[in-house]
Scaffold this motif. Sequence first.
Motif, PDB file in Angstrom:
ATOM      1  N   VAL A 120      -0.078   2.955  -5.199  1.00  0.00           N
ATOM      2  CA  VAL A 120       0.947   2.191  -4.471  1.00  0.00           C
ATOM      3  C   VAL A 120       0.618   2.154  -2.983  1.00  0.00           C
ATOM      4  O   VAL A 120       0.694   1.100  -2.331  1.00  0.00           O
ATOM      5  N   SER A 121       0.245   3.310  -2.434  1.00  0.00           N
ATOM      6  CA  SER A 121      -0.066   3.391  -1.011  1.00  0.00           C
ATOM      7  C   SER A 121      -1.260   2.520  -0.645  1.00  0.00           C
ATOM      8  O   SER A 121      -1.240   1.793   0.360  1.00  0.00           O
ATOM      9  N   ILE A 122      -2.293   2.545  -1.474  1.00  0.00           N
ATOM     10  CA  ILE A 122      -3.490   1.747  -1.206  1.00  0.00           C
ATOM     11  C   ILE A 122      -3.190   0.264  -1.367  1.00  0.00           C
ATOM     12  O   ILE A 122      -3.554  -0.559  -0.517  1.00  0.00           O
ATOM     13  N   HIS A 123      -2.512  -0.088  -2.459  1.00  0.00           N
ATOM     14  CA  HIS A 123      -2.238  -1.505  -2.732  1.00  0.00           C
ATOM     15  C   HIS A 123      -1.338  -2.121  -1.669  1.00  0.00           C
ATOM     16  O   HIS A 123      -1.541  -3.275  -1.255  1.00  0.00           O
ATOM     17  N   SER A 124      -0.351  -1.384  -1.204  1.00  0.00           N
ATOM     18  CA  SER A 124       0.595  -1.922  -0.218  1.00  0.00           C
ATOM     19  C   SER A 124       0.112  -1.737   1.218  1.00  0.00           C
ATOM     20  O   SER A 124       0.804  -2.141   2.153  1.00  0.00           O
ATOM     21  N   GLY A 125      -1.076  -1.172   1.396  1.00  0.00           N
ATOM     22  CA  GLY A 125      -1.587  -0.908   2.741  1.00  0.00           C
ATOM     23  C   GLY A 125      -2.531  -1.959   3.278  1.00  0.00           C
ATOM     24  O   GLY A 125      -3.157  -1.758   4.322  1.00  0.00           O
ATOM     25  N   THR A 126      -2.652  -3.073   2.568  1.00  0.00           N
ATOM     26  CA  THR A 126      -3.578  -4.134   2.963  1.00  0.00           C
ATOM     27  C   THR A 126      -2.841  -5.458   3.122  1.00  0.00           C
ATOM     28  O   THR A 126      -1.916  -5.752   2.369  1.00  0.00           O
ATOM     29  N   ASP A 127      -3.246  -6.250   4.108  1.00  0.00           N
ATOM     30  CA  ASP A 127      -2.784  -7.631   4.230  1.00  0.00           C
ATOM     31  C   ASP A 127      -3.817  -8.516   3.540  1.00  0.00           C
ATOM     32  O   ASP A 127      -4.980  -8.559   3.952  1.00  0.00           O
TER      33      ASP A 127
END
Length: 247
Positions: A120-127
């Motif tokens: 979740v952190s990795i997926h939501s940490g990118t634009d």
Amino acid sequence: MNPTISPVGDSAISIEFGQVIDPKINQRIRQTVAGIESLHLEGIVEMVPTYCALLIQYDALRYTYAELCRILEPICTQPIQSDESELVTVVEIPTVYGGEFGPDLGFVASHNHLTEADVVSIHSGTDYLVYMMGFIPGFTYLGGMDPRIATPRLSSPRTHIPAGSVGIAGEQTGTYPSDSPGGWQIIGRTPLSMYDASREEAALLKAGDYVRYVPIDESAFHCIKKLGSSFKPVVHHVKVGDLRGGK
């Protein structure tokens, strides 16, 4: 490399800028679209950007292929105007991860030797850059996903994926705009309507926008869902140099 212009049938042109998925190529495509739009040419029916090319449909009674090539060539051969201070549009997509909304989150985590919270952190940490639209109306092909959460497609596609489902396939991620069959690993769901034919702009996103997935809980999901079209997603105008993660 110089773009390649070729006819598609008797009323369309394809301008190919390369053979790989690359943000610089996509930037060149978007720059070409903007340049053509600035000419306000009558007879241009539609422009459809893809990963590496631009399809232009035109009125064959107004232009010959050769005439249109002469108009377009100076625009599509211009060098990229790269500027880290350029403002781009970033649209927040509120997303519930895991549980009934993301049944494959656990598999994505185990496949990559991560915890679900890590995914979740990795997926939501990118634009994520919207390279193009396709597959079904409103579906976005996004670039820039972190390879640490890359996961193969399902070996057997599901016959029904709920609208709003957020998935991963290989090193790509995206959101299903409507109920559909599909083989992506589903890690979450957004309550936003990604495509609504009754809206003036049916698709919530367009090529050249950026997507920012924002984790929310089930309570927030249901609240946003109840609001329907009255809920307006958060939109940021961000400098290219300030984008998060893979650009």
